[in-house]
Design a protein around this motif. Sequence first.
Motif, PDB file in Angstrom:
ATOM      1  N   GLY A 249      25.547  39.070  12.047  1.00  0.00           N
ATOM      2  CA  GLY A 249      23.919  38.124  11.802  1.00  0.00           C
ATOM      3  C   GLY A 249      24.599  37.483  13.032  1.00  0.00           C
ATOM      4  O   GLY A 249      24.973  37.751  14.505  1.00  0.00           O
ATOM      5  N   ILE A 250      23.670  36.490  12.940  1.00  0.00           N
ATOM      6  CA  ILE A 250      23.792  35.243  14.144  1.00  0.00           C
ATOM      7  C   ILE A 250      23.808  34.241  13.396  1.00  0.00           C
ATOM      8  O   ILE A 250      23.608  33.656  12.693  1.00  0.00           O
ATOM      9  N   ALA A 261      24.938  36.285  18.755  1.00  0.00           N
ATOM     10  CA  ALA A 261      24.819  37.587  17.612  1.00  0.00           C
ATOM     11  C   ALA A 261      26.800  38.360  17.423  1.00  0.00           C
ATOM     12  O   ALA A 261      26.783  37.937  17.971  1.00  0.00           O
ATOM     13  N   ILE A 262      27.156  38.623  15.942  1.00  0.00           N
ATOM     14  CA  ILE A 262      27.778  39.178  16.360  1.00  0.00           C
ATOM     15  C   ILE A 262      28.447  40.035  15.124  1.00  0.00           C
ATOM     16  O   ILE A 262      27.548  40.502  14.000  1.00  0.00           O
ATOM     17  N   ALA A 328      28.722  41.499  20.213  1.00  0.00           N
ATOM     18  CA  ALA A 328      28.873  39.786  20.257  1.00  0.00           C
ATOM     19  C   ALA A 328      27.824  39.855  21.474  1.00  0.00           C
ATOM     20  O   ALA A 328      27.808  40.506  22.360  1.00  0.00           O
ATOM     21  N   ALA A 329      26.543  38.984  21.296  1.00  0.00           N
ATOM     22  CA  ALA A 329      25.891  38.732  22.636  1.00  0.00           C
ATOM     23  C   ALA A 329      24.993  36.753  22.300  1.00  0.00           C
ATOM     24  O   ALA A 329      24.733  36.791  21.113  1.00  0.00           O
ATOM     25  N   ARG A 330      24.649  36.626  23.403  1.00  0.00           N
ATOM     26  CA  ARG A 330      24.163  35.297  22.863  1.00  0.00           C
ATOM     27  C   ARG A 330      22.812  35.289  22.906  1.00  0.00           C
ATOM     28  O   ARG A 330      22.125  36.503  23.164  1.00  0.00           O
TER      29      ARG A 330
END
Lengths: 417, 366
Positions: A249-250, A261-262, A328-330
């Motif tokens: 999810g975000i 986002a993970i 994960a990401a920004r």
Amino acid sequence: MSSPLSGMRGIVLTQAWAGAYCTELLGFMGADIIQVEVRKRPDSWRGAYDAPLPEKLRGGDSVRNAWNCNYLYNSVNLNKRCVTLDLQTAEGAAIFRQMLPLADFVVENFSPRVLNNLGFAYEEMDRIRPGIILCSLSAYGHTGPWANVPGIGGTIEPTSGLSALLGYPGGHPMNSGLMYPDAVAGLNAFTAVLAAVRHRNRTGKGQYIDLSMQEANLVFAGEAALEFIRTGRQRERMGNRHPAFAPHGIFPCRGHDRWIAIACQSETEWQQLLHAFGGPISLRGELFASNSQRKANEDELESALAAITCERDRDELAEQLTGAGVIAARVFDALEIAEDQGLRERGVIGKVQHPEAGEWLQALVPWRFSRSEKPLVRAAPRLGEHSAEVFAELLGMDPGEYARLAEAGISGEGPPD
Amino acid sequence: MDQALANVRVLDISSSAGGAWCTRLLADLGADVILLEPPGGHPLRSEAPFDLDGRSLVAEYFLANKRAARFDFEADDCAGRLAALAKPVDVVVTSLRPSEAGRLGLSYAAFGNASLVVAHITPYGISGKRADTPGNELTVAALSGWAALNGQASSSPLRPTGHQVAFCAGTVAAGCVIAALVDRDREGGAGQEVDISELDVMVSAGSPGILRGQYTGHSTPRRESADVTAGPVPVADGYFALTISRAHFWRDAMTVLGLHDLAEDPRWETSWYRQSHKDEYSGRVGEAMLGWKKADLFEELAARRVVAGPVLTMEELRSNSHLAERHFWTEADGQDFPGAPFRMSATPWRLRSRAPEPPTTEVEAK
């Protein structure tokens, strides 16, 4: 050194996004792309002749005409030359006819009737230039009961099945923020033309490509189509969730509209996430002990995670999680993408100097070859910028003749007199 | 009739949806694709949802049209065994991050075949600061700007549905593989590596938004609400998108909806005026649309050449007469499938077989 399509030429009648994007990518492959526009109705992505200049460009020394500075047009027409030619006039059509033998492919995204009405159906083009490749992009394809139904990205998204799939769990169907179906059509047309080029190089034979935006996008919803075929189920809207894994999810971070986002796709990744968070008690319970339990209790899981992430700085958290091996990401917005060092290193974002609009950061070539030459990126052409040059180069036309065509409105620059 | 990639042999050692879509498209255009699966099977085989026989529908779609063989990537001399298998092939497709390839000893040089085209399809490319960072559909949607644009302002950013990143990147990768084959024909048979970053592809596919953000000084925010200007809204039997751009679309659509005052007032013909005063009409338009069934409204508007679109479900698309007349749906091994993304007159797209059964025997080079 050369590029895969070096020495090939596309004379293209593409406009707006889908067709223009396809031919921009073919230009990035090294082909000489000559975009044909008409003064009385230039590409809709140039905007109207009387549209105001964007605020940021006003007062710029080089800026003269809004239609040469539109961010839409200028973002998907890099590495092209632009000629103006009114194909509805006998003389304009005759010049196009003389240019065709010098083309390897033609791409167009008019409504299906238009090319036929202009006298340039595929059979006619193939007669003029045996072996030519013609690729047509249209809303619903060139045959069938909807062939002449108009459509754009915002209506193809619903009619291709994509809108029914996009949305939050339990929410209503949505369209994407951009007109995504255009990009899908452009990417598919790009690959189709390359396949046709290979066939032509080996056999000398051209062909006609009929790309329906509805079909290309339905193919990209194909797994959900197959799900209906095999099970009779319409796939539900899932938001950011994954059919099998949780979390996926975000989540909000500290500050306004900051998100991360993970995703955990295995037990190991979940343990890495727990460890990175310092093993908080809220995530340790029986409720989240296995993927199937996390999936079954996904609302609670997402709330528990959001309670942690919303206290954290997005960038620090992203660094910490990716460093710990977590997926994960920004969540970047457009301005952050333009400034991202990693994308600049890859060369997919870079500066483009436009003679009127000035220097901007733009999306460039989305691939890298180890041997083939990387093309020099050129700004999108101004309306009619290369008419005289291209007519002289291809047809040996002298400047006086070009001036006469411009005077008559058949070619030239800017609004009709 | 021949296919564009007839006689092209592809060895697919990828384990991602992006790699799988690249080789699916190459197979559809005529290539002979041999998929090497680890003893546990291709990861997509265990990805939900499943059909009634327990087969992954994702695998059924992405792995169709290929042959499969078992290959133990963890056994000794992976690189040497792969190089032997790759001797007679034209293309190898991988999805390994640089550190994973390094661990297995894989590199372009290790294949020892100068005519080989090797395509890498990874989340962030095989070079650059993110090359070894794990990623997936969700993180690529996040970093490429797609998530920030999708969804509603009052809720979280939203990723695209399903495997859109894999489809886009796989399609570009297939195009680049074909380009490398075109180049090889010209350059005396010299192969090369193609590096496709899923993130780069999605950044490229969102290029208008990147320039727009700089022009306006801010990124486009997610939409506030679901009104008629922002995508599908409810009608009597579902949802419907009325995407008004030209003046005549507005006049004709308002006339069809019986909102004659809106149709006749010239102020509403300009799109910037409509956008900045949408509160004055969007409620009335939405209410009028509720009185229509989506197929009827679509038919009325299409007859006037107004751009509009009903939200269609898969059931509706399966029985759609336009798609039926174009023979969109296809069949392989007695199973129905979605058909071609484009029609090529001389070298047709073709689905020859459904996804192969999970391979049980180890493959060896001949």
